[in-house]
Each structure stands twice: as C-alpha cells, then as structure tokens.
Scaffold this motif. Structure first.
Motif: not given
Ligand code: HEM
Length: 446
Positions: A167, A169, A309, A354, A404, A406, A411-412, A414-415, A418-419
C-alpha cells in the motif's frame, strides 16, 4: 533476558509475557505457573509412525476442535521463530574456506547432514506431542531469499515473489532471513518447550528423548521472534500493556474486539494447497506484522461504528453482529448484495466495511485465503501478526488490494480498518509438503 514481574500481573498476562520473552528461564517459570493453575492435564504424546501424519504441513483443521457453530478453533498460543542457515550447515562440496568462515551460509546449498538433522529434530517434536492444538502443530516455511542460494529456480507452479510494500501508506521491513518456524499450541508451556527443545539445552520433551537439535543447522534471529495469542478472554487479559484499553470486551478472541475466521469465510485447506509440480501438497504463507491503534479504535469509535468499519454499515444498522460477533454463526454475514454494495455504502453511509471489501476478492463465491492470524502485544504494544495461507502469493496481493479499496470514495478513517493498522514487516514463504520440509532444494526433481 529479564523475566516479567509476577506480582504485577494476572496469571494469564504473566504466562503471555513469558511466551513473548522465550528461553529456558521463561519455560521454567511458565511450568511453575501452569503446575499451580488449571493447565495440569498431561500433554498428549505424539506418534512413532511418521506415515500416520498428514502429507501437508498446514493440515491442522481436522485435528482441531470446532466451536458450537462449526468454526475451527485456532491454537491459543503462537511463536514465529525466524532462522537462517548456520555456517557449517552448507554442502561440503560447495563449501569454500571463505564460505566456512562466513557468518551464515547464505550462498551455499545445505548439506545432506543438515537435512537429516532437521528432519530428525522435527520428527522428535511429532513423537513428543500429539499433532493437534492440545499437543503441538507447527510449520517450517522458506523465504524466496532461502531459495536464491540454489542454481535452479523454483518451478512455475510455486508463486513466491519477494515481499514488497502493498500500500502507498506503508514502508515495511521484509523477512529476508531463510525460514520461519511457526509453533502453535493451546498450552503456552508447550510452545516454549518445543522451541527450547529445538534450540536450547533440553534432553527430553514431554517424556521423549531428544536425539538431536537444530543448533548446528539454523541460527535464530532473536530480534525478529514474534509471539501471539487468540481466543476468548486472552485479549482482555492484556490490559496491563500500554495501548490496550480496559474496554476490550471480556469475550473477544482478538484485540480488535470481534470474532473472525468463520468456517464459510475461510478457504479450505484444499483450496490453498499447491496442486502441481514438485511442491504439490504445499502452500504459500504471507505474514504481515502490524501495530493496531487500539486506543483510537475503542476510544473514538462506538460499537455501531466499529461494526460498520469491520463488517459493513448494514451489519450495524440491522444489528447482525452482537457484542463480539456472537450473533454470527459460521459466516461473517457478508452477502453477495453486501459485496456489490461497497460503493453504495461509501456514497450513502460514508463508511465501508473491511469484511465487505475483502470479500470482493472471492472466486466463484469462495474466499482464497485461509487466515491463521493472531493478536500480539510484542514490544509491549498491541498488534496483529496477520498470517494467511493461499495457493500463491498473487492471491494474497489481490485480496489485499480489495481490502485497500482504492477506488472507493470514502475518507481513510472510514475505509474499513485501514486507518488503525500500521504494517511494520512483510514476509512471503513456501510451506513445502511434509516430505520436503527439511531444507528443500529449489528444484527437487532436477
Ligand atoms: C487486525 C487486523 C484484522 C482484523 C481484526 C480483521 C478482522 C476481520 C473480520 C472480523 C472479518 C469478518 C469475519 C470473517 O470473515 O472471518 C474479516 C474478514 C476477512 N479479512 Fe480481515 N482482519 C484483519 C486484517 C486483514 C488483512 C491484513 C487481510 C489481508 C488481505 C484480511 C483479509 C480478510 C479476508 C480475506 C476476509 C474474508 C473475506 C470473505 O468473506 O471472503 N484481513 N477480517
């Protein structure tokens, strides 16, 4: 190694801390505690007949118990022991004086002696302990770096690229040592004793004499050793560790607070088994080690947000999950509609789950990954050692891309999850079939 302070910890937290420290002193302390506690049942012995054991190293499921919904129960305690070929374990013919003096035989093929010793040591484990979580299950997997020493290359039927960042990040370190021994048991003292037997100075294991050990074959990388746990109650007993909040639910089997690894959202062992070529019967393993921002997960999000999430917004709205996943039986409850509605979830709810994203990588409705991951507090911080088996590493990469998400307009924070995850290391391994588990060449038939 300094042992943890017994007076400051609950019994469970103390035992977990001993497994993390490892070594002979930790084993003695662990045996003292288990003798005084409820783990006093004798550990079942293994077999003198190696042919009675499965041909696949990763054949754990049929030897494991299942919960009332039919989900396989992973062993409670795990150690991942990284090793490299010791100097002196190389093939004498290929060994130069310079090679013999080197710290590791990184360029030399292993000798037949080293192979025999490895196989004998592993068979001793199988004689000492029943092949089951009540006894011990284990695998020995090899990195692409290990296979680089051979003249031939791995056959096309093995998809084992070098690990890489997956990824934008992350900037992980990579497992570039030779091999990884995964030891797993419901008994923390068995995990410690097995490792000590293979590398320490014990002369017996569970009443079985040790004929040999791996000290002349492999050097351990103690700084890369990893440990962990899975099972209801274990995460909640780790609140002595900084970053593990009191709010981890009492019955949660993983630190993030929910059940995972349901029978119908896992690949079968058949599905992940390499089906052609000299390594048929083996599988590939990906291990990523990550920190989890658990205080934010439990401190800033409520149960509804956590369910949205981790599973999906529909799971949260329809209250499908229960406190720790107790309402789910043998599936995550992610349906074909749930998979198809990931984009809509992003648009309408501003949140994507997820499990909902990861399920987009199913093939004909079947998940390609068999997850055997576990929680950890290695380094005194919360994390996950994400260990997955799949036929080829490309399948893992594909699922990780789905995770991911993509293309999703969200928003990251709420993805999915991942956050909250920070990947520190990645490693790819071949778990050969049992017949080739002892220092296999890259091209066994040639
Ligand atoms: C701390 C990290 C993680 C946690 C707590 C977590 C938790 C979960 C949970 C609760 C589910 C739904 C229940 C189930 O199907 O078992 C799930 C599904 C899944 N997760 Fe994760 N997960 C984590 C990391 C990952 C990673 C790194 C991957 C790698 C790609 C992954 C891949 C999957 C897959 C493939 C599924 C099943 C999808 C399907 O139903 O087809 N997970 N996870």
């Amino acid at each position: 190694m300094t042992l943890p302070d017994r007076s400051a910890l609950s019994r469970r937290a103390y035992v977990r801390a001993l497994v993390a420290v490892g070594g002979g002193a930790a084993l003695s302390a662990c045996l003292d505690v288990t003798r005084d506690g409820d783990d006093t049942d004798p550990v079942p012995s293994g077999t003198d007949d190696p042919d009675s054991l499965p041909a696949r190293q990763h054949a754990w499921n049929e030897f494991s118990s299942r919960d009332e919904d039919g989900n396989v129960q992973l062993p409670a305690h795990h150690a991942l022991v990284p090793v490299s070929l010791a100097s002196g374990a190389g093939d004498a013919d290929a060994d130069t004086e310079a090679g013999a003096a080197a710290e590791s035989d990184s360029a030399t093929a292993p000798s037949e002696d080293a192979r025999r010793t490895t196989e004998t040591a592993l068979r001793t484990l199988e004689r000492a302990y029943e092949w089951s979580p009540e006894g011990l299950v284990f695998t020995l997997g090899y990195t692409p770096a290990y296979f680089d020493r051979f003249e031939g290359s791995l056959p096309d039927s093995v998809d084992l690229p070098a690990p890489e960042a997956l990824t934008a990040r992350e900037d992980p370190a990579f497992d570039e040592f030779d091999a990884l021994l995964h030891l797993a048991s419901d008994r923390p003292d068995v995990v410690l004793a097995a490792e000590e037997g293979l590398f320490g100075d014990r002369d017996e294991l569970n009443g079985t004499d040790l004929e040999t050990d791996l000290t002349g074959v492999f050097d351990r990388h103690d700084d890369r050793r990893r440990t962990g746990f899975v099972g209801a109650g274990l995460p909640a007993s780790k609140t002595d560790v900084p970053g593990v909040p009191e709010s981890v639910p009492e019955d949660a089997p993983f630190l993030m607070g929910f059940r995972s690894g349901f029978a119908r959202t896992q690949a079968s062992e058949d599905r992940v088994t390499i089906d052609a070529g000299p390594f048929a019967g083996g599988t590939t393993q990906h291990v990523s080690s990550m920190d989890i921002q658990l205080d934010v997960w439990f401190g800033q999000d409520n149960h509804h947000q956590r369910v949205s999430k981790l599973f999906s917004p529909t799971h949260a709205a329809d209250e499908l999950v229960g406190e720790v996943g107790d309402e789910l039986a043998d599936t995550s409850g992610v349906t074909d509609d749930g998979i198809a509605s990931a984009e809509a979830a992003a648009r309408e709810h501003g949140v994507v789950g997820h499990a909902q994203k990861a399920a987009q990588a199913r093939e004909d409705g079947n998940p390609p990954l068999l997850r055997r991951d576990f929680s950890t507090v290695d380094g005194d911080r919360p994390g996950q050692h994400f260990l997955a088996l799949q036929r080829g590493i490309g399948e893992f990469v594909r699922v990780r891309e789905a995770m991911t998400g993509a293309d999703l307009d969200v928003s990251s924070a709420n993805n999915g999850i991942l956050h909250y995850l920070f990947v520190n290391r990645r490693g790819n391994y071949l778990l050969p079939p049992r017949s080739l588990r002892a220092l296999p060449p890259a091209a066994p038939n040639s």
